[in-house]
Write a protein that holds these residues in place. Structure first.
Motif, PDB file in Angstrom:
ATOM      1  N   GLN A   1       0.844  -1.194   0.000  1.00  0.00           N
ATOM      2  CA  GLN A   1       0.000   0.000   0.000  1.00  0.00           C
ATOM      3  C   GLN A   1       0.878   1.244   0.000  1.00  0.00           C
ATOM      4  O   GLN A   1       0.632   2.210  -0.725  1.00  0.00           O
ATOM      5  CB  GLN A   1      -0.935  -0.019   1.221  1.00  0.00           C
ATOM      6  N   LYS A   2       1.934   1.202   0.833  1.00  0.00           N
ATOM      7  CA  LYS A   2       2.845   2.342   0.891  1.00  0.00           C
ATOM      8  C   LYS A   2       3.532   2.507  -0.468  1.00  0.00           C
ATOM      9  O   LYS A   2       3.711   3.618  -0.964  1.00  0.00           O
ATOM     10  CB  LYS A   2       3.875   2.103   1.999  1.00  0.00           C
ATOM     11  N   GLU A   3       3.903   1.414  -1.082  1.00  0.00           N
ATOM     12  CA  GLU A   3       4.539   1.453  -2.383  1.00  0.00           C
ATOM     13  C   GLU A   3       3.585   2.012  -3.424  1.00  0.00           C
ATOM     14  O   GLU A   3       3.975   2.830  -4.277  1.00  0.00           O
ATOM     15  CB  GLU A   3       4.978   0.027  -2.768  1.00  0.00           C
ATOM     16  N   GLN A   4       2.323   1.603  -3.345  1.00  0.00           N
ATOM     17  CA  GLN A   4       1.314   2.109  -4.277  1.00  0.00           C
ATOM     18  C   GLN A   4       1.103   3.614  -4.071  1.00  0.00           C
ATOM     19  O   GLN A   4       0.956   4.386  -5.024  1.00  0.00           O
ATOM     20  CB  GLN A   4      -0.008   1.366  -4.110  1.00  0.00           C
ATOM     21  N   GLU A   5       1.103   4.033  -2.802  1.00  0.00           N
ATOM     22  CA  GLU A   5       0.937   5.459  -2.507  1.00  0.00           C
ATOM     23  C   GLU A   5       2.117   6.247  -3.053  1.00  0.00           C
ATOM     24  O   GLU A   5       1.953   7.332  -3.618  1.00  0.00           O
ATOM     25  CB  GLU A   5       0.800   5.666  -0.992  1.00  0.00           C
ATOM     26  N   GLN A   6       3.316   5.692  -2.889  1.00  0.00           N
ATOM     27  CA  GLN A   6       4.501   6.364  -3.409  1.00  0.00           C
ATOM     28  C   GLN A   6       4.454   6.420  -4.938  1.00  0.00           C
ATOM     29  O   GLN A   6       4.808   7.433  -5.533  1.00  0.00           O
ATOM     30  CB  GLN A   6       5.764   5.627  -2.946  1.00  0.00           C
ATOM     31  N   GLU A   7       4.032   5.317  -5.529  1.00  0.00           N
ATOM     32  CA  GLU A   7       3.903   5.299  -6.990  1.00  0.00           C
ATOM     33  C   GLU A   7       2.865   6.319  -7.442  1.00  0.00           C
ATOM     34  O   GLU A   7       3.044   7.020  -8.437  1.00  0.00           O
ATOM     35  CB  GLU A   7       3.523   3.904  -7.479  1.00  0.00           C
ATOM     36  N   GLN A   8       1.746   6.393  -6.679  1.00  0.00           N
ATOM     37  CA  GLN A   8       0.691   7.364  -7.009  1.00  0.00           C
ATOM     38  C   GLN A   8       1.231   8.787  -6.853  1.00  0.00           C
ATOM     39  O   GLN A   8       0.979   9.649  -7.698  1.00  0.00           O
ATOM     40  CB  GLN A   8      -0.544   7.141  -6.111  1.00  0.00           C
ATOM     41  N   GLU A   9       1.979   9.031  -5.783  1.00  0.00           N
ATOM     42  CA  GLU A   9       2.564  10.352  -5.573  1.00  0.00           C
ATOM     43  C   GLU A   9       3.530  10.679  -6.712  1.00  0.00           C
ATOM     44  O   GLU A   9       3.555  11.792  -7.234  1.00  0.00           O
ATOM     45  CB  GLU A   9       3.308  10.396  -4.227  1.00  0.00           C
TER      46      GLU A   9
END
Length: 188
Positions: A13-21
């Motif tokens: 989830q954190k990785e997805q958030e970073q990717e989204q950011e």
């Protein structure tokens, strides 16, 4: 495993958030670059329009300057040659005066009349001279087709080829413009 799954999910989830950011940042940069490109394009269009308007302005100014110059030259020419029409109408009368003066008067009355005609003729000549009218020189001069009209060609001794032998009718100039060319005989 559930803690591991939970941590793995949090990491994902954190990785997805970073990717989204990261995607949002990239999208923002793309949008900014597009806006900058649009601004550059608009600026280039404005500069092209300004250049076109400056070019048109310069052309209009040049046209106006040419118009003013032509108008001034036409006014100067009109003032310089204002008497041309009048003088051209007067030349036949001047020719008749010269013919009348060439007759030898007999008797006292005829001599008196000839003197009066001569005085009037001289006054006319002075008035024409003040306006810039001059007689075109002929006899003994070299033939010039701009000033003389050759009506006869003769072979006379004592004259060079293409030299004027006799003047048949006087020619006149108004300042630098020929009003009437001299009619002449030219030696062959």
């Amino acid at each position: 495993m559930s803690k591991e799954n939970e941590q793995q999910e949090k990491a994902e989830q954190k990785e997805q958030e970073q990717e989204q950011e990261m995607a949002d940042v990239m999208e923002g940069q793309v949008i900014e670059e597009q806006e900058e490109a649009d601004e550059v394009s608009v600026e280039a269009a404005h500069q092209a329009e300004v250049a076109e308007l400056n070019n048109r302005l310069l052309r209009v100014q040049a046209d106006y300057d040419n118009f003013r110059r032509r108008s001034r030259e036409e006014k100067e020419s009109a003032a310089k040659y204002r008497a041309q029409g009048f003088v051209e109408e007067l030349l036949p009368a001047l020719d008749n005066f010269e013919r009348a003066l060439s007759v030898n008067p007999e008797g006292e009355e005829a001599t008196s009349l000839a003197q009066g005609l001569n005085m009037v003729y001289n006054q006319l000549q002075e008035a024409l001279k003040k306006e810039g009218v001059t007689v075109i020189e002929t006899v003994g001069e070299t033939f010039d087709p701009h000033l003389h009209q050759a009506v006869m060609q003769v072979e006379e001794e004592g004259f060079e080829s293409n030299q004027i032998v006799e003047e048949l009718q006087k020619g006149y100039k108004l300042k630098d413009r020929v009003l009437r060319p001299s009619m002449v005989k030219v030696n062959a």
